[in-house]
Design an enzyme around this catalytic site. Structure first.
Site, mmCIF file in Angstrom:
data_model
loop_
_atom_site.group_PDB
_atom_site.id
_atom_site.type_symbol
_atom_site.label_atom_id
_atom_site.label_comp_id
_atom_site.label_asym_id
_atom_site.label_seq_id
_atom_site.Cartn_x
_atom_site.Cartn_y
_atom_site.Cartn_z
ATOM 1 N N GLN A 79 39.475 -103.972 8.857
ATOM 2 C CA GLN A 79 38.862 -104.612 7.692
ATOM 3 C C GLN A 79 38.682 -103.592 6.570
ATOM 4 O OE1 GLN A 79 37.676 -108.003 7.986
ATOM 5 N NE2 GLN A 79 37.478 -107.920 5.786
ATOM 6 N N PHE A 80 39.760 -103.277 5.864
ATOM 7 C CA PHE A 80 39.669 -102.276 4.798
ATOM 8 C C PHE A 80 38.720 -102.710 3.693
ATOM 9 C CE2 PHE A 80 42.818 -104.996 2.866
ATOM 10 C CZ PHE A 80 42.634 -104.838 1.503
ATOM 11 N N THR A 81 38.470 -104.004 3.542
ATOM 12 C CA THR A 81 37.615 -104.471 2.456
ATOM 13 C C THR A 81 36.158 -104.072 2.644
ATOM 14 O OG1 THR A 81 37.296 -106.646 3.474
ATOM 15 C CG2 THR A 81 39.143 -106.418 1.927
#
Length: 154
Positions: free
Chosen positions: A78-80
């Protein structure tokens, strides 16, 4: 690293319209990797997450960890989680490690969880996914390696 950890009754992740992973009782871990994170820090973070005592004991107190309840982890990249919304309305993701740097750290986290004897399912790294869960409690925690390195009391 940063993680959103949710205690779940069940969770699953789909990619390309197909279920790629699912768990029953356990933790859904949305995992973000930033610059400077290493396999070593991922292993330490995995121990911290797997050892969270967020499951109820016979007295109804959150006192048990995953191993004690026979639970599993569903880990989703989950890079966000490193989205910065301090300026403007479009998030900046400069703090997120790029895929080629983040993948080995993500893999180290997953393998460390498995090395602890905890079943660990995973989403598809870097893919568009749909995550479905039933949050138990609800119990949701946010963990960050930078926060964990600081003393609890000043």
């Amino acid at each position: 690293m940063r993680a959103v950890v949710q205690r779940v009754c069940r969770a699953e992740v789909r990619a390309g319209g197909k279920t790629v992973a699912a768990i029953d009782r356990g933790l859904l871990v949305l995992l973000g990797v930033t610059h400077g994170d290493t396999a070593e820090s991922a292993r330490a973070f995995a121990q911290r997450v797997a050892g969270l005592r967020v499951f109820d004991d016979s007295d109804g107190r959150m006192n048990l960890d995953l191993a004690a309840v026979g639970g599993a982890i569903l880990c989703v990249s989950q890079f966000t989680l490193y989205g910065d919304v301090r300026r403007g309305r479009r998030p900046s993701f400069e703090a997120a490690a790029p895929g080629p740097a983040a993948l080995p750290v993500y893999r180290a986290f997953v393998e460390a969880v498995r090395g602890l004897g905890i079943p660990c399912e995973e989403g598809v790294f870097g893919a568009e996914m749909e995550v479905e869960l039933v949050n138990d409690g609800p119990v949701t925690l946010i963990l960050d390696t930078n926060d964990l390195a600081r003393p609890r009391r000043a």
